[in-house]
Scaffold this motif. Structure first.
Motif, PDB file in Angstrom:
ATOM      1  N   ALA A  48      -6.466  21.943   3.395  1.00 22.20           N
ATOM      2  CA  ALA A  48      -7.474  21.478   2.761  1.00 22.20           C
ATOM      3  C   ALA A  48      -8.106  19.922   2.647  1.00 22.20           C
ATOM      4  N   TYR A  49      -6.627  19.103   2.370  1.00 23.68           N
ATOM      5  CA  TYR A  49      -7.566  17.780   1.963  1.00 23.68           C
ATOM      6  C   TYR A  49      -6.957  16.780   3.320  1.00 23.68           C
ATOM      7  N   LYS A  50      -6.772  17.957   4.726  1.00 26.47           N
ATOM      8  CA  LYS A  50      -6.416  16.540   5.530  1.00 26.47           C
ATOM      9  C   LYS A  50      -8.121  16.444   6.239  1.00 26.47           C
ATOM     10  N   PRO A  51      -8.253  15.230   7.324  1.00 26.67           N
ATOM     11  CA  PRO A  51      -9.727  15.075   7.282  1.00 26.67           C
ATOM     12  C   PRO A  51     -10.226  15.927   8.460  1.00 26.67           C
ATOM     13  N   GLN A  53     -10.430  19.424   8.262  1.00 26.81           N
ATOM     14  CA  GLN A  53     -11.070  20.020   6.800  1.00 26.81           C
ATOM     15  C   GLN A  53     -11.818  19.847   6.311  1.00 26.81           C
ATOM     16  N   GLN A  54     -11.615  18.465   6.020  1.00 26.90           N
ATOM     17  CA  GLN A  54     -12.792  17.759   5.696  1.00 26.90           C
ATOM     18  C   GLN A  54     -13.881  17.806   6.376  1.00 26.90           C
ATOM     19  N   MET A  55     -14.111  17.204   7.752  1.00 26.87           N
ATOM     20  CA  MET A  55     -15.073  17.631   8.712  1.00 26.87           C
ATOM     21  C   MET A  55     -15.850  18.379   8.702  1.00 26.87           C
ATOM     22  N   ALA A  57     -16.297  21.334   6.722  1.00 27.46           N
ATOM     23  CA  ALA A  57     -17.333  21.499   4.921  1.00 27.46           C
ATOM     24  C   ALA A  57     -18.084  20.713   5.518  1.00 27.46           C
ATOM     25  N   HIS A  58     -18.712  20.526   6.416  1.00 25.92           N
ATOM     26  CA  HIS A  58     -20.143  19.749   6.864  1.00 25.92           C
ATOM     27  C   HIS A  58     -20.364  20.991   7.803  1.00 25.92           C
TER      28      HIS A  58
END
Length: 199
Positions: A48-51, A53-55, A57-58
């Motif tokens: 969940a901390y990789k880029p 997964q963060q992308m 989240a949008h």
């Protein structure tokens, strides 16, 4: 994946310690059935901390394609947040076109370009050499969408892209025509340099 490895180790232990072939065969068959109906067990989990997964989240971001090979997992992500221009000059006042994100193992994002790059490329730091050279030959070690587009936009006489992961090249070709006028070499960049005269 760890569950599968543990199960196989257990079945092997049964087979060799008790010679119980029937039980082992039944266990293997059960494992195959489980994998057929639950393929997600074979899919690697992305932190969940990789880029990527963060992308994701949008709310408007989505994975439009995922491929695996022995080297890596490669995902193509569509999102309005993907407007990639690292090092862009602060004097640029235009619009950065939206592209597709190309993630390797959930990280190392690169860009699959839109058909029209616009004029922002000339405001990138790597555009400077092209103002000094006329139709240079360009060698790009490891796929980099912006650098390929910049070389083509500045009419390089030859653009050679050396990329070890064929899957990355396949995904770029599936979603754009960026590499049509380039020479692509599938090889580890260091090996390529060691045996090639780049002068």
């Amino acid at each position: 994946v760890m569950i599968i490895i543990t199960a196989l180790a257990g079945l092997s232990a049964i087979a060799f310690s008790k010679k119980n072939i029937i039980l082992t065969a039944g266990g293997i068959l059960l494992l195959i059935v489980i994998l057929v109906f639950n393929k997600s067990l074979l899919e690697p989990n992305i932190s969940a901390y990789k880029p990527m997964q963060q992308m994701l989240a949008h709310p408007d971001a989505q994975i439009i394609e995922t491929r695996w090979n022995p080297i890596s997992r490669v995902d193509v992500v569509e999102s309005p947040l993907i407007r990639y221009a690292p090092g862009l000059s602060l004097t640029f006042r235009g619009t950065i076109p939206q592209g597709l994100g190309l993630f390797t193992d959930g990280a190392n994002m690169d860009i699959v370009p839109a058909n029209d790059w616009g004029d922002f490329l000339q405001s990138m730091p790597s555009a400077i050499p092209y103002s000094l050279l006329h139709e240079p030959r360009v060698l790009i070690l490891g796929y980099n969408g912006i650098e390929v587009a910049l070389a083509l936009q500045n009419r390089a006489s030859l653009v050679t892209v050396v990329e070890a992961n064929r899957l990355i090249i396949n995904e770029v070709n599936s979603h754009s025509n960026l590499l049509e006028n380039t020479k692509v070499v599938i090889e580890e960049p260091r090996s390529f340099l060691k045996k090639t005269d780049t002068s």
